[in-house]
Design a protein around this motif. Structure first.
Motif, PDB file in Angstrom:
ATOM      1  N   LEU A   5      -5.512   2.218   7.356  1.00 54.77           N
ATOM      2  CA  LEU A   5      -4.925   2.394   6.019  1.00 54.77           C
ATOM      3  C   LEU A   5      -5.224   1.178   5.140  1.00 54.77           C
ATOM      4  O   LEU A   5      -5.565   1.327   3.961  1.00 54.77           O
ATOM      5  N   ARG A   6      -5.096  -0.010   5.707  1.00 53.44           N
ATOM      6  CA  ARG A   6      -5.397  -1.218   4.933  1.00 53.44           C
ATOM      7  C   ARG A   6      -6.869  -1.255   4.535  1.00 53.44           C
ATOM      8  O   ARG A   6      -7.207  -1.667   3.414  1.00 53.44           O
ATOM      9  N   ALA A   7      -7.732  -0.847   5.442  1.00 61.08           N
ATOM     10  CA  ALA A   7      -9.169  -0.883   5.158  1.00 61.08           C
ATOM     11  C   ALA A   7      -9.528   0.040   4.000  1.00 61.08           C
ATOM     12  O   ALA A   7     -10.231  -0.368   3.065  1.00 61.08           O
ATOM     13  N   VAL A   8      -9.057   1.291   4.033  1.00 64.77           N
ATOM     14  CA  VAL A   8      -9.432   2.214   2.958  1.00 64.77           C
ATOM     15  C   VAL A   8      -8.757   1.819   1.649  1.00 64.77           C
ATOM     16  O   VAL A   8      -9.324   2.038   0.567  1.00 64.77           O
ATOM     17  N   ILE A  62       0.856  -1.183   0.000  1.00 62.06           N
ATOM     18  CA  ILE A  62       0.000   0.000   0.000  1.00 62.06           C
ATOM     19  C   ILE A  62       0.889   1.228   0.000  1.00 62.06           C
ATOM     20  O   ILE A  62       1.650   1.463   0.937  1.00 62.06           O
ATOM     21  N   ARG A  63       0.792   2.020  -1.032  1.00 69.44           N
ATOM     22  CA  ARG A  63       1.606   3.223  -1.180  1.00 69.44           C
ATOM     23  C   ARG A  63       0.867   4.399  -0.542  1.00 69.44           C
ATOM     24  O   ARG A  63      -0.259   4.711  -0.928  1.00 69.44           O
ATOM     25  N   VAL A  64       1.515   5.045   0.431  1.00 70.46           N
ATOM     26  CA  VAL A  64       0.857   6.080   1.223  1.00 70.46           C
ATOM     27  C   VAL A  64       1.603   7.402   1.091  1.00 70.46           C
ATOM     28  O   VAL A  64       2.820   7.464   1.292  1.00 70.46           O
ATOM     29  N   ASP A 112      -1.713   4.952  -3.250  1.00 69.68           N
ATOM     30  CA  ASP A 112      -2.996   4.268  -3.070  1.00 69.68           C
ATOM     31  C   ASP A 112      -3.858   4.990  -2.039  1.00 69.68           C
ATOM     32  O   ASP A 112      -5.085   4.990  -2.131  1.00 69.68           O
ATOM     33  N   VAL A 113      -3.193   5.574  -1.032  1.00 72.21           N
ATOM     34  CA  VAL A 113      -3.899   6.260   0.058  1.00 72.21           C
ATOM     35  C   VAL A 113      -3.167   7.564   0.362  1.00 72.21           C
ATOM     36  O   VAL A 113      -1.935   7.604   0.385  1.00 72.21           O
ATOM     37  N   ALA A 171      -7.514   6.706  -2.338  1.00 70.84           N
ATOM     38  CA  ALA A 171      -8.288   6.757  -1.105  1.00 70.84           C
ATOM     39  C   ALA A 171      -7.718   7.856  -0.209  1.00 70.84           C
ATOM     40  O   ALA A 171      -6.527   8.176  -0.290  1.00 70.84           O
ATOM     41  N   VAL A 172      -8.562   8.432   0.633  1.00 72.10           N
ATOM     42  CA  VAL A 172      -8.127   9.489   1.546  1.00 72.10           C
ATOM     43  C   VAL A 172      -8.541   9.117   2.958  1.00 72.10           C
ATOM     44  O   VAL A 172      -9.719   8.838   3.221  1.00 72.10           O
TER      45      VAL A 172
END
Length: 204
Positions: free
Chosen positions: A123-126, A10-12, A57-58, A85-86
């Motif tokens: 973070l994983r959920a969104v 997941i790229r944040v 991704d987020v 996602a935010v």
């Protein structure tokens, strides 16, 4: 032998105007093998190039930012095609933020006092597309409805029911640009100013 499936990373992107918080969040996220911090911004001015360069991704988005707020920035992010996602990261993640967060298009809200493990799971959920928004109380929904024009009440109702914006535009027979304009106006009407919070300590 069939190997186990590899979880996607997941790229944040981190948006916070305080250096200590950015450093702490970056270090905390690096500790998780399936989460990769890809860059940070201090506010709206340097966020757009960050999104273009890193394609996260987020977006982990602070509420209080110089000259603006996370809700307004979230609305601009989510009005774009293929938006990430935010996750709003706020010291005021209470009932009063639920409806504005939904109208802004946020995928989740997290209080800044939450432990790191809760941050990772949110973070994983969104990133999966799961809802991570606070429940909407009847009183909060009434207050939002009282602040809006009658023509915008159907939009609010569909947003609260998690209707995708494309379906809302189709139902109302309007274009996405007109819907985005109306949602920005709605957000300006219902978001309440909050005092600047004391700076939280970054995650341990």
């Amino acid at each position: 032998m069939v190997g186990s499936a590899v979880e996607p990373v997941i790229r944040v992107a981190i948006v916070d105007d305080h250096p200590a918080v950015r450093i702490g969040l970056n270090a905390a996220l690096q500790a998780e093998p399936d989460i990769e911090p890809v860059g940070s911004a201090t506010g709206a001015g340097d966020l757009e190039p960050l999104l273009y360069r890193t394609r996260p991704d987020v977006v982990l988005l602070d509420y209080h930012l110089p000259g603006t707020d996370g809700l307004s920035i979230c609305r601009r992010i989510k009005s774009q095609a293929l938006a990430p996602a935010v996750l709003l990261y706020s010291a005021f993640a209470d009932d009063s933020l639920a409806v504005p967060a939904i109208v802004a298009g946020a995928d989740g809200v997290l209080h800044k006092s939450a432990p790191p493990r809760e941050l990772y799971e949110r973070l994983r959920a969104v990133a999966r597309g799961d809802g991570a928004l606070p429940p909407v109380s009847a009183s909060a929904l009434r207050a939002a409805g009282d602040a809006l024009d009658p023509e915008d009440l159907p939009v609010l109702g569909m947003l609260v029911e998690r209707t995708p914006p494309s379906d809302i535009a189709d139902a109302l027979h309007i274009g996405r640009s007109e819907l985005n304009r109306r949602m920005a106006r709605m957000l300006a009407r219902i978001k309440a100013p909050v005092p600047a919070p004391a700076r939280p300590a970054p995650p341990a």
